[in-house]
Design an enzyme around this catalytic site. Structure first.
Site, PDB file in Angstrom:
ATOM      1  N   GLY A 219       0.826  -1.215   0.000  1.00  0.00           N
ATOM      2  CA  GLY A 219       0.000   0.000   0.000  1.00  0.00           C
ATOM      3  C   GLY A 219       0.851   1.252   0.000  1.00  0.00           C
ATOM      4  O   GLY A 219       0.625   2.173   0.787  1.00  0.00           O
ATOM      5  N   ALA A 220       1.820   1.304  -0.919  1.00  0.00           N
ATOM      6  CA  ALA A 220       2.806   2.394  -0.869  1.00  0.00           C
ATOM      7  C   ALA A 220       2.548   3.483  -1.897  1.00  0.00           C
ATOM      8  O   ALA A 220       3.365   4.380  -2.062  1.00  0.00           O
ATOM      9  CB  ALA A 220       4.216   1.820  -1.051  1.00  0.00           C
ATOM     10  N   SER A 221       1.414   3.425  -2.597  1.00  0.00           N
ATOM     11  CA  SER A 221       1.170   4.457  -3.612  1.00  0.00           C
ATOM     12  C   SER A 221       0.710   5.766  -3.003  1.00  0.00           C
ATOM     13  O   SER A 221       0.909   6.832  -3.577  1.00  0.00           O
ATOM     14  CB  SER A 221       0.134   3.960  -4.626  1.00  0.00           C
ATOM     15  OG  SER A 221      -1.047   3.553  -3.970  1.00  0.00           O
TER      16      SER A 221
ATOM     17  N   ASN B 144       1.533  -2.438   5.436  1.00  0.00           N
ATOM     18  CA  ASN B 144       0.823  -1.168   5.633  1.00  0.00           C
ATOM     19  C   ASN B 144      -0.557  -1.151   4.985  1.00  0.00           C
ATOM     20  O   ASN B 144      -1.471  -0.508   5.487  1.00  0.00           O
ATOM     21  CB  ASN B 144       1.687  -0.032   5.067  1.00  0.00           C
ATOM     22  CG  ASN B 144       0.902   1.248   4.919  1.00  0.00           C
ATOM     23  OD1 ASN B 144       0.590   1.922   5.906  1.00  0.00           O
ATOM     24  ND2 ASN B 144       0.555   1.591   3.685  1.00  0.00           N
TER      25      ASN B 144
ATOM     26  N   TYR C 279     -13.005  -3.607  11.406  1.00  0.00           N
ATOM     27  CA  TYR C 279     -11.710  -2.923  11.292  1.00  0.00           C
ATOM     28  C   TYR C 279     -10.957  -3.003  12.627  1.00  0.00           C
ATOM     29  O   TYR C 279      -9.797  -3.419  12.674  1.00  0.00           O
ATOM     30  CB  TYR C 279     -11.934  -1.470  10.876  1.00  0.00           C
ATOM     31  CG  TYR C 279     -10.658  -0.669  10.734  1.00  0.00           C
ATOM     32  CD1 TYR C 279      -9.887  -0.751   9.581  1.00  0.00           C
ATOM     33  CD2 TYR C 279     -10.216   0.162  11.759  1.00  0.00           C
ATOM     34  CE1 TYR C 279      -8.718  -0.017   9.453  1.00  0.00           C
ATOM     35  CE2 TYR C 279      -9.051   0.907  11.639  1.00  0.00           C
ATOM     36  CZ  TYR C 279      -8.306   0.816  10.481  1.00  0.00           C
ATOM     37  OH  TYR C 279      -7.138   1.535  10.348  1.00  0.00           O
TER      38      TYR C 279
ATOM     39  N   ALA D  61     -11.407  -5.043  15.081  1.00  0.00           N
ATOM     40  CA  ALA D  61     -11.083  -6.441  15.402  1.00  0.00           C
ATOM     41  C   ALA D  61      -9.906  -6.939  14.569  1.00  0.00           C
ATOM     42  O   ALA D  61      -9.026  -7.649  15.064  1.00  0.00           O
ATOM     43  CB  ALA D  61     -12.310  -7.322  15.156  1.00  0.00           C
TER      44      ALA D  61
HETATM   45  N1  NAP Z   1      -5.426   7.213   7.875  1.00  0.00           N
HETATM   46  C1  NAP Z   1      -5.768   6.933   9.123  1.00  0.00           C
HETATM   47  O1  NAP Z   1      -6.438   7.736   9.810  1.00  0.00           O
HETATM   48  C2  NAP Z   1      -5.298   5.624   9.747  1.00  0.00           C
HETATM   49  C3  NAP Z   1      -5.455   5.465  11.130  1.00  0.00           C
HETATM   50  C4  NAP Z   1      -5.029   4.288  11.731  1.00  0.00           C
HETATM   51  C5  NAP Z   1      -4.468   3.278  10.971  1.00  0.00           C
HETATM   52  N2  NAP Z   1      -4.314   3.439   9.623  1.00  0.00           N
HETATM   53  C6  NAP Z   1      -3.731   2.329   8.864  1.00  0.00           C
HETATM   54  O2  NAP Z   1      -2.622   2.769   8.118  1.00  0.00           O
HETATM   55  C7  NAP Z   1      -2.496   2.005   6.915  1.00  0.00           C
HETATM   56  C8  NAP Z   1      -2.387   2.942   5.725  1.00  0.00           C
HETATM   57  O3  NAP Z   1      -3.530   3.766   5.707  1.00  0.00           O
HETATM   58  P1  NAP Z   1      -3.661   5.070   4.786  1.00  0.00           P
HETATM   59  O4  NAP Z   1      -4.495   6.024   5.557  1.00  0.00           O
HETATM   60  O5  NAP Z   1      -2.347   5.486   4.272  1.00  0.00           O
HETATM   61  O6  NAP Z   1      -4.578   4.440   3.613  1.00  0.00           O
HETATM   62  P2  NAP Z   1      -4.977   5.019   2.174  1.00  0.00           P
HETATM   63  O7  NAP Z   1      -4.686   6.471   2.095  1.00  0.00           O
HETATM   64  O8  NAP Z   1      -6.372   4.545   1.943  1.00  0.00           O
HETATM   65  O9  NAP Z   1      -3.974   4.232   1.188  1.00  0.00           O
HETATM   66  C9  NAP Z   1      -4.114   2.845   1.124  1.00  0.00           C
HETATM   67  C10 NAP Z   1      -2.970   2.237   0.340  1.00  0.00           C
HETATM   68  O10 NAP Z   1      -3.104   0.815   0.443  1.00  0.00           O
HETATM   69  C11 NAP Z   1      -3.245   0.271  -0.865  1.00  0.00           C
HETATM   70  N3  NAP Z   1      -4.110  -0.898  -0.797  1.00  0.00           N
HETATM   71  C12 NAP Z   1      -5.361  -1.004  -0.264  1.00  0.00           C
HETATM   72  N4  NAP Z   1      -5.802  -2.261  -0.382  1.00  0.00           N
HETATM   73  C13 NAP Z   1      -4.829  -2.962  -1.019  1.00  0.00           C
HETATM   74  C14 NAP Z   1      -4.704  -4.282  -1.456  1.00  0.00           C
HETATM   75  N5  NAP Z   1      -5.700  -5.173  -1.292  1.00  0.00           N
HETATM   76  N6  NAP Z   1      -3.561  -4.666  -2.082  1.00  0.00           N
HETATM   77  C15 NAP Z   1      -2.545  -3.788  -2.265  1.00  0.00           C
HETATM   78  N7  NAP Z   1      -2.601  -2.503  -1.851  1.00  0.00           N
HETATM   79  C16 NAP Z   1      -3.739  -2.098  -1.263  1.00  0.00           C
HETATM   80  C17 NAP Z   1      -3.760   1.394  -1.749  1.00  0.00           C
HETATM   81  O11 NAP Z   1      -3.425   1.131  -3.123  1.00  0.00           O
HETATM   82  P3  NAP Z   1      -4.244   1.818  -4.349  1.00  0.00           P
HETATM   83  O12 NAP Z   1      -3.864   3.273  -4.331  1.00  0.00           O
HETATM   84  O13 NAP Z   1      -3.784   1.150  -5.571  1.00  0.00           O
HETATM   85  O14 NAP Z   1      -5.698   1.629  -4.036  1.00  0.00           O
HETATM   86  C18 NAP Z   1      -2.989   2.579  -1.137  1.00  0.00           C
HETATM   87  O15 NAP Z   1      -1.650   2.594  -1.604  1.00  0.00           O
HETATM   88  C19 NAP Z   1      -3.726   1.081   6.876  1.00  0.00           C
HETATM   89  O16 NAP Z   1      -3.374  -0.198   7.341  1.00  0.00           O
HETATM   90  C20 NAP Z   1      -4.691   1.742   7.850  1.00  0.00           C
HETATM   91  O17 NAP Z   1      -5.577   0.814   8.420  1.00  0.00           O
HETATM   92  C21 NAP Z   1      -4.720   4.601   8.990  1.00  0.00           C
END
Ligand code: NAP
Length: 254
Positions: free
Chosen positions: A14-16, A90, A159, A161
């Protein structure tokens, strides 16, 4: 201690975008070669790749929620880079599913999809990464969890859980993999300024969430990346099994 990842090969799922992107930029800045996994947004992934310092980074487009893709992702990474030193699990999804509003079929689907992406994929990637690291003398795994694992997610219980299970899995693996010189750590962010954190939020909801922290703001993805880099560093081996909160003191657990 200065963090240095020269000659280290890092795979980030999820690094994009969001936290994964900030983590990729930070590792590259510290000399690492980075493999950026993403699911579908190739344009955004290419943009992130172009922004990384140094050379030799690569994109790996794979939906990790598809079972067979986890093994092939690790295999392709090792074929490309020769060795895997750090895995950052991630990628994750957050899909609201309010028990008092949702139909049962949809409720079940969201639970299955959430666990597949947030837990089972991470477990499979840990398996293949650990098996590879055992052969090369060790490494680090950092799993990205959430504050929601501890304080609850009333509107997205699957989520919360899935992240609680991710924490438990990480701590079990920290014990099991230590003899192989593999450290396993967790970073648990609170509300973070990414698409997942802020998508579809109105200004009022945003203000309410920011007010949860006495800093009166959300986390920057770079602040979460900072904790990930610490846990992935060689000096953090003895911190294996730790869960680092990055939630601006919005939720204090004992
Ligand atoms: N943002 C928050 O408030 C928050 C809080 C607590 C925890 N987190 C955790 O932090 C992590 C990153 O969150 P974020 O906020 O950066 O998320 P985000 O902005 O939604 O970005 C998600 C990233 O994950 C990729 N992705 C999603 N499903 C995937 C799959 N099945 N296979 C491969 N790649 C996948 C997406 O790729 P595409 O671009 O190609 O879709 C994107 O690069 C997650 O585990 C989330 O639960 C986030």
């Amino acid at each position: 201690m200065m963090l240095n990842f020269k000659n280290k090969n890092i795979l980030i799922t999820g690094a994009s975008r969001g936290i994964g992107k900030a983590t990729a930029l930070a590792f590259a800045e510290k000399g690492a070669k980075v493999g950026l996994n993403f699911r579908s947004n190739a344009k955004e992934a290419q943009k992130t790749l172009n922004q990384l310092s140094g050379e030799g980074h690569r994109l790996f487009q794979k939906d990790i929620a598809q079972n067979e893709n986890c093994q092939t992702l690790i295999e392709e990474f090792i074929k490309t880079f020769g060795q895997l030193d750090v895995l950052v699990n991630n990628a994750g999804i957050f899909v609201p599913h309010k028990i008092d509003e949702i139909e049962f079929e949809e409720w079940r689907t969201v639970w299955q999809d959430t666990f597949q992406a947030n837990l089972f994929a991470a477990a499979d990637l840990c398996y293949w990464a650990a098996r590879a690291m055992m052969k090369t003398g060790g490494g680090s795994i950092v799993n990205v969890s959430s504050r929601g694992a501890f304080r609850g997610e009333p509107n997205a219980p699957a989520y919360g859980a899935s992240k609680a299970a991710l924490n438990a899995m990480s701590q079990s693996l920290a014990k099991k993999l230590a003899p192989h010189r593999i450290a396993v750590g967790v970073v648990a962010p609170g509300f973070t300024d990414t698409d997942m954190g802020t998508h579809a939020l109105g200004p009022e909801e945003r203000d309410r969430l920011m007010a949860e922290s006495p800093f009166k703001r959300m986390a920057k993805p770079e602040e979460v990346a900072h904790a990930i880099l610490f846990l992935a560093s060689e000096g953090a081996e003895y911190s294996s099994g730790t869960i680092i909160d990055v939630n601006g003191a919005s939720y204090l657990r004992s």
